[in-house]
Design an enzyme around this catalytic site. Structure first.
Site, PDB file in Angstrom:
ATOM      1  N   HIS A   1     -54.477  40.772  36.843  1.00 19.07           N
ATOM      2  CA  HIS A   1     -54.583  39.304  36.809  1.00 19.07           C
ATOM      3  C   HIS A   1     -54.449  38.732  38.226  1.00 19.07           C
ATOM      4  O   HIS A   1     -55.212  37.848  38.625  1.00 19.07           O
ATOM      5  CB  HIS A   1     -53.487  38.768  35.865  1.00 19.07           C
ATOM      6  CG  HIS A   1     -53.356  37.284  35.794  1.00 19.07           C
ATOM      7  ND1 HIS A   1     -53.624  36.560  34.658  1.00 19.07           N
ATOM      8  CD2 HIS A   1     -52.950  36.366  36.720  1.00 19.07           C
ATOM      9  CE1 HIS A   1     -53.397  35.277  34.886  1.00 19.07           C
ATOM     10  NE2 HIS A   1     -52.982  35.130  36.133  1.00 19.07           N
ATOM     11  N   GLU A   2     -53.475  39.261  38.986  1.00 18.81           N
ATOM     12  CA  GLU A   2     -53.232  38.731  40.345  1.00 18.81           C
ATOM     13  C   GLU A   2     -54.343  39.131  41.305  1.00 18.81           C
ATOM     14  O   GLU A   2     -54.758  38.314  42.148  1.00 18.81           O
ATOM     15  CB  GLU A   2     -51.887  39.214  40.881  1.00 18.81           C
ATOM     16  CG  GLU A   2     -50.665  38.890  40.042  1.00 18.81           C
ATOM     17  CD  GLU A   2     -50.561  37.449  39.613  1.00 18.81           C
ATOM     18  OE1 GLU A   2     -51.176  36.578  40.264  1.00 18.81           O
ATOM     19  OE2 GLU A   2     -49.879  37.188  38.612  1.00 18.81           O
TER      20      GLU A   2
ATOM     21  N   HIS B   1     -57.148  36.824  41.098  1.00 15.84           N
ATOM     22  CA  HIS B   1     -56.949  35.569  41.856  1.00 15.84           C
ATOM     23  C   HIS B   1     -57.439  35.722  43.295  1.00 15.84           C
ATOM     24  O   HIS B   1     -57.976  34.772  43.872  1.00 15.84           O
ATOM     25  CB  HIS B   1     -55.471  35.178  41.885  1.00 15.84           C
ATOM     26  CG  HIS B   1     -54.995  34.418  40.681  1.00 15.84           C
ATOM     27  ND1 HIS B   1     -55.516  33.203  40.309  1.00 15.84           N
ATOM     28  CD2 HIS B   1     -54.012  34.695  39.775  1.00 15.84           C
ATOM     29  CE1 HIS B   1     -54.881  32.762  39.225  1.00 15.84           C
ATOM     30  NE2 HIS B   1     -53.961  33.654  38.871  1.00 15.84           N
TER      31      HIS B   1
ATOM     32  N   CYS C   1     -51.403  31.661  32.697  1.00 18.59           N
ATOM     33  CA  CYS C   1     -51.539  31.564  34.154  1.00 18.59           C
ATOM     34  C   CYS C   1     -50.890  30.268  34.622  1.00 18.59           C
ATOM     35  O   CYS C   1     -51.099  29.209  34.025  1.00 18.59           O
ATOM     36  CB  CYS C   1     -53.012  31.576  34.546  1.00 18.59           C
ATOM     37  SG  CYS C   1     -53.283  31.493  36.324  1.00 18.59           S
ATOM     38  N   LEU C   2     -50.126  30.359  35.704  1.00 17.50           N
ATOM     39  CA  LEU C   2     -49.479  29.162  36.253  1.00 17.50           C
ATOM     40  C   LEU C   2     -50.507  28.140  36.725  1.00 17.50           C
ATOM     41  O   LEU C   2     -50.193  26.949  36.806  1.00 17.50           O
ATOM     42  CB  LEU C   2     -48.558  29.550  37.420  1.00 17.50           C
ATOM     43  CG  LEU C   2     -47.347  30.418  37.033  1.00 17.50           C
ATOM     44  CD1 LEU C   2     -46.634  30.903  38.288  1.00 17.50           C
ATOM     45  CD2 LEU C   2     -46.397  29.651  36.123  1.00 17.50           C
TER      46      LEU C   2
ATOM     47  N   GLY D   1     -45.756  36.577  38.070  1.00 16.59           N
ATOM     48  CA  GLY D   1     -46.602  36.961  39.198  1.00 16.59           C
ATOM     49  C   GLY D   1     -47.141  35.719  39.874  1.00 16.59           C
ATOM     50  O   GLY D   1     -47.170  34.638  39.272  1.00 16.59           O
TER      51      GLY D   1
ATOM     52  N   GLN E   1     -53.149  30.695  44.714  1.00 14.20           N
ATOM     53  CA  GLN E   1     -52.582  29.710  43.779  1.00 14.20           C
ATOM     54  C   GLN E   1     -51.734  28.669  44.492  1.00 14.20           C
ATOM     55  O   GLN E   1     -51.502  27.591  43.955  1.00 14.20           O
ATOM     56  CB  GLN E   1     -51.719  30.411  42.713  1.00 14.20           C
ATOM     57  CG  GLN E   1     -52.512  31.276  41.754  1.00 14.20           C
ATOM     58  CD  GLN E   1     -51.617  31.908  40.726  1.00 14.20           C
ATOM     59  OE1 GLN E   1     -51.032  32.957  40.975  1.00 14.20           O
ATOM     60  NE2 GLN E   1     -51.471  31.273  39.573  1.00 14.20           N
TER      61      GLN E   1
HETATM   62  O1  GNR Z   1     -46.415  34.119  34.569  1.00 14.75           O
HETATM   63  C1  GNR Z   1     -47.440  34.688  34.205  1.00 14.75           C
HETATM   64  N1  GNR Z   1     -47.454  35.332  33.015  1.00 14.75           N
HETATM   65  C2  GNR Z   1     -48.486  36.151  32.604  1.00 14.75           C
HETATM   66  C3  GNR Z   1     -48.518  36.537  31.270  1.00 14.75           C
HETATM   67  C4  GNR Z   1     -49.510  37.367  30.818  1.00 14.75           C
HETATM   68  C5  GNR Z   1     -50.470  37.829  31.668  1.00 14.75           C
HETATM   69  C6  GNR Z   1     -50.470  37.449  32.994  1.00 14.75           C
HETATM   70  C7  GNR Z   1     -49.482  36.609  33.460  1.00 14.75           C
HETATM   71  S1  GNR Z   1     -49.465  36.166  35.137  1.00 14.75           S
HETATM   72  C8  GNR Z   1     -48.664  34.616  35.037  1.00 14.75           C
HETATM   73  C9  GNR Z   1     -48.403  34.059  36.411  1.00 14.75           C
HETATM   74  C10 GNR Z   1     -49.719  33.785  37.100  1.00 14.75           C
HETATM   75  O2  GNR Z   1     -50.460  32.897  36.813  1.00 14.75           O
HETATM   76  N2  GNR Z   1     -50.069  34.617  38.037  1.00 14.75           N
HETATM   77  O3  GNR Z   1     -51.256  34.467  38.641  1.00 14.75           O
HETATM   78 NI    NI Z   2     -52.540  33.448  37.281  1.00 17.62          NI
END
Ligand code: GNR
Ligand code: NI
Length: 167
Positions: free
Chosen positions: A133-134, A137, A91-92, A46, A51
């Protein structure tokens, strides 16, 4: 298409609430395509526009093994949530850190797609985790905000050290 640079915690630009997208036009579609390419290259499942330093309410997600089933969410809204589930998240924008986070187990979401059409989606499992999660952000919220202040402080230190060594 282009791969965009990803911002890292504790960059303050990750903390700004993102603005709604007025309409899905060619420029919006170009940004969504660049976000998807950036997400695939990272690699991640995601990516939210803040980001990549775009303060707009846009998300791309692909949880498929084959990496060929993208979801696009413009101006997403969670209409309903049910249950609780703990999942180990990464998270990236917080590389190499993985911690358990509790979120709703099921969500109903409304969003506008890449075609400009409004749609609704119900999700559980990994997709539900990723959507929440997104959307966080877009509000300037990161998964480390769910951890204790002590853990977050340690992660911040690690990230600052990693940054000096890697970038
Ligand atoms: O790549 C991602 N893997 C992930 C694994 C578990 C819970 C959430 C994520 S999202 C993350 C990519 C990211 O940072 N998206 O904002
Ligand atoms: Ni993230």
């Amino acid at each position: 298409m282009a791969i965009l640079p990803i911002l890292h915690f504790p960059d303050p630009r990750l903390r700004n609430p993102a603005l709604p997208v007025a309409r899905v036009d060619d420029e919006t579609r170009r940004l969504l395509d660049d976000m998807l390419e950036t997400m695939y290259a990272a690699p991640g499942i995601g990516l939210a526009a803040p980001q990549v330093n775009i303060s707009k309410r846009m998300i791309v997600i692909d949880i498929s093994e084959e990496r060929n089933t993208p979801y696009y969410f413009v101006n997403p809204e969670i209409l309903a949530r049910r249950g609780n589930e703990v999942f180990e998240e990464g998270c990236l924008s917080v590389p190499n850190i993985y911690e358990n986070v509790e979120r709703a187990a099921w969500v109903q979401v409304k969003a506008v797609g890449r075609d400009g059409q409004s749609y609704e989606l119900e999700a559980d499992g990994l997709l539900a985790v990723c959507i929440q999660h997104e959307i966080d952000h877009l509000e300037g919220k990161l998964f480390v905000d769910y951890l204790s202040e002590l853990k977050r402080g340690r992660i911040r230190k690690k990230m600052e050290k990693w940054r000096r060594h890697t970038l």
